[in-house]
Enzyme design. Structure first.
Site, PDB file in Angstrom:
ATOM      1  N   ASN A  10      16.152  67.369  -4.994  1.00  7.53           N
ATOM      2  CA  ASN A  10      16.584  68.754  -5.607  1.00  7.53           C
ATOM      3  C   ASN A  10      17.294  68.508  -6.887  1.00  7.53           C
ATOM      4  O   ASN A  10      18.371  68.010  -7.033  1.00  7.53           O
ATOM      5  CB  ASN A  10      17.804  69.029  -4.428  1.00  7.53           C
ATOM      6  CG  ASN A  10      18.534  70.311  -4.885  1.00  7.53           C
ATOM      7  OD1 ASN A  10      18.053  70.835  -5.781  1.00  7.53           O
ATOM      8  ND2 ASN A  10      19.566  70.568  -4.117  1.00  7.53           N
ATOM      9  N   HIS A 100      21.638  76.041   0.713  1.00  5.81           N
ATOM     10  CA  HIS A 100      22.392  74.814   0.358  1.00  5.81           C
ATOM     11  C   HIS A 100      23.926  75.141   0.234  1.00  5.81           C
ATOM     12  O   HIS A 100      24.187  76.323  -0.002  1.00  5.81           O
ATOM     13  CB  HIS A 100      21.609  74.360  -1.076  1.00  5.81           C
ATOM     14  CG  HIS A 100      22.431  73.322  -1.559  1.00  5.81           C
ATOM     15  ND1 HIS A 100      23.477  72.940  -2.071  1.00  5.81           N
ATOM     16  CD2 HIS A 100      21.820  71.853  -1.534  1.00  5.81           C
ATOM     17  CE1 HIS A 100      23.695  71.614  -2.312  1.00  5.81           C
ATOM     18  NE2 HIS A 100      22.591  71.058  -1.937  1.00  5.81           N
TER      19      HIS A 100
HETATM   20  P1  PGA Z   1      23.468  64.370  -4.053  1.00  6.20           P
HETATM   21  O1  PGA Z   1      23.108  66.049  -3.725  1.00  6.20           O
HETATM   22  O2  PGA Z   1      22.274  63.471  -3.631  1.00  6.20           O
HETATM   23  O3  PGA Z   1      23.833  64.427  -5.280  1.00  6.20           O
HETATM   24  O4  PGA Z   1      24.663  64.131  -3.223  1.00  6.20           O
HETATM   25  C1  PGA Z   1      22.372  66.140  -2.389  1.00  6.20           C
HETATM   26  C2  PGA Z   1      22.136  67.824  -2.309  1.00  6.20           C
HETATM   27  O5  PGA Z   1      22.896  68.458  -2.666  1.00  6.20           O
HETATM   28  O6  PGA Z   1      21.357  68.103  -1.792  1.00  6.20           O
END
Ligand code: PGA
Length: 260
Positions: A10, A100
């Site tokens: 993502n 999300h």
């Molecule tokens: P992160 O984000 O790996 O930077 O903690 C994960 C996400 O928001 O899907």
């Protein structure tokens, strides 16, 4: 039948066309050197909407899939700034992230809205990756399972009836306090919630529920990926920060491949 592991990158609101192309090229080059380019599980990239077309051009003929980061619950019409599922499909997406926590928090997406978006994704032929997870305050008062349970319950009435669709759902457990903080959840905490999600899915959807993939997200890095992916009910990861570095993302893909 076993579930296929899944690693999703993502990119959030990062990357202009040129940097997006560089990142995809780095990932594809790295993958081509691994076992003749064969990937054990599935890999999905979710760039910002403005880079979807450019990234899709690069992904053609590769085993890597494209995904959107969000979609409108509406089919079309007067919704300025929104992107519907058909548009995502049109630009090459197979997947879309739904609900999300950054959208739930900043854009007021409640459980019902998330469920509607999930239904819209199915309607338009996309596989939704629905995010669930508790805040730190909710965990601290011992309500993590209750919150995740309620987020799941809101989805069930909106799921299509056909097994082929139901099994295409992906659930991402992302404790809000672990996202972008560098503080990933402990193995015991992750396994507890994943087992709870599996139990809920199986109880409500039977065999279909057993086939739904549950991935973990929240500060997954090369250094912790193998331990997280080794957990019984973890079928892969939703990766934010570490997905912006091709070497880190490749190392995480390697870690999930260890599961086979
Ligand atoms: P992160 O984000 O790996 O930077 O903690 C994960 C996400 O928001 O899907």
């Amino acid at each position: 039948m076993a579930r296929r592991t899944l690693v999703v990158g993502n990119w959030k609101m990062n990357g202009l066309i040129e940097t997006a192309r560089e990142l995809v090229d780095g990932i594809l080059t790295g993958l081509s050197t691994r076992a003749g380019g064969a990937i054990a599980g599935e890999v999905v990239l979710c760039p910002p909407a403005t880079a979807l077309h450019a990234v899709n051009q690069r992904l053609e003929g590769s085993p890597v899939q494209l995904g959107g980061q969000d979609l409108s619950e509406h089919e079309s019409g007067a919704h300025t700034g929104e992107i519907c599922g058909a548009m995502l499909r049109n630009v090459g997406c197979r997947y879309v992230i739904v609900g999300h926590s950054e959208r739930r928090a900043a854009w007021g997406e409640n459980d019902e809205r998330v469920a509607r978006k999930m239904a819209a994704a199915f309607r338009d032929g996309l596989q939704p990756i629905v995010c669930v997870g508790e805040t730190l305050a909710e965990r601290d008062r011992g309500a993590a399972l209750e919150v995740v349970g309620a987020q799941l319950e809101a989805l069930y009435p909106w799921l299509p009836a056909q097994s082929i669709h139901r099994q295409a759902l992906v659930v991402a457990y992302e404790p809000v306090w672990a996202i972008g903080t560098g503080r990933h959840a402990e193995s015991g905490q992750i396994q507890e919630v994943h087992a709870f999600i599996r139990q809920s899915l199986s109880a409500r959807l039977g065999e279909d529920g057993r086939m739904i993939r549950i991935v973990y997200g929240g500060s997954v890095k090369p250094s912790n990926a193998e331990a997280i992916f080794a957990l019984e009910d973890v079928d892969g990861g939703l990766i934010g920060g570490a997905a912006l570095d091709s070497a880190d993302f490749l190392a995480i893909i390697d870690a999930v491949s260890e599961k086979f």
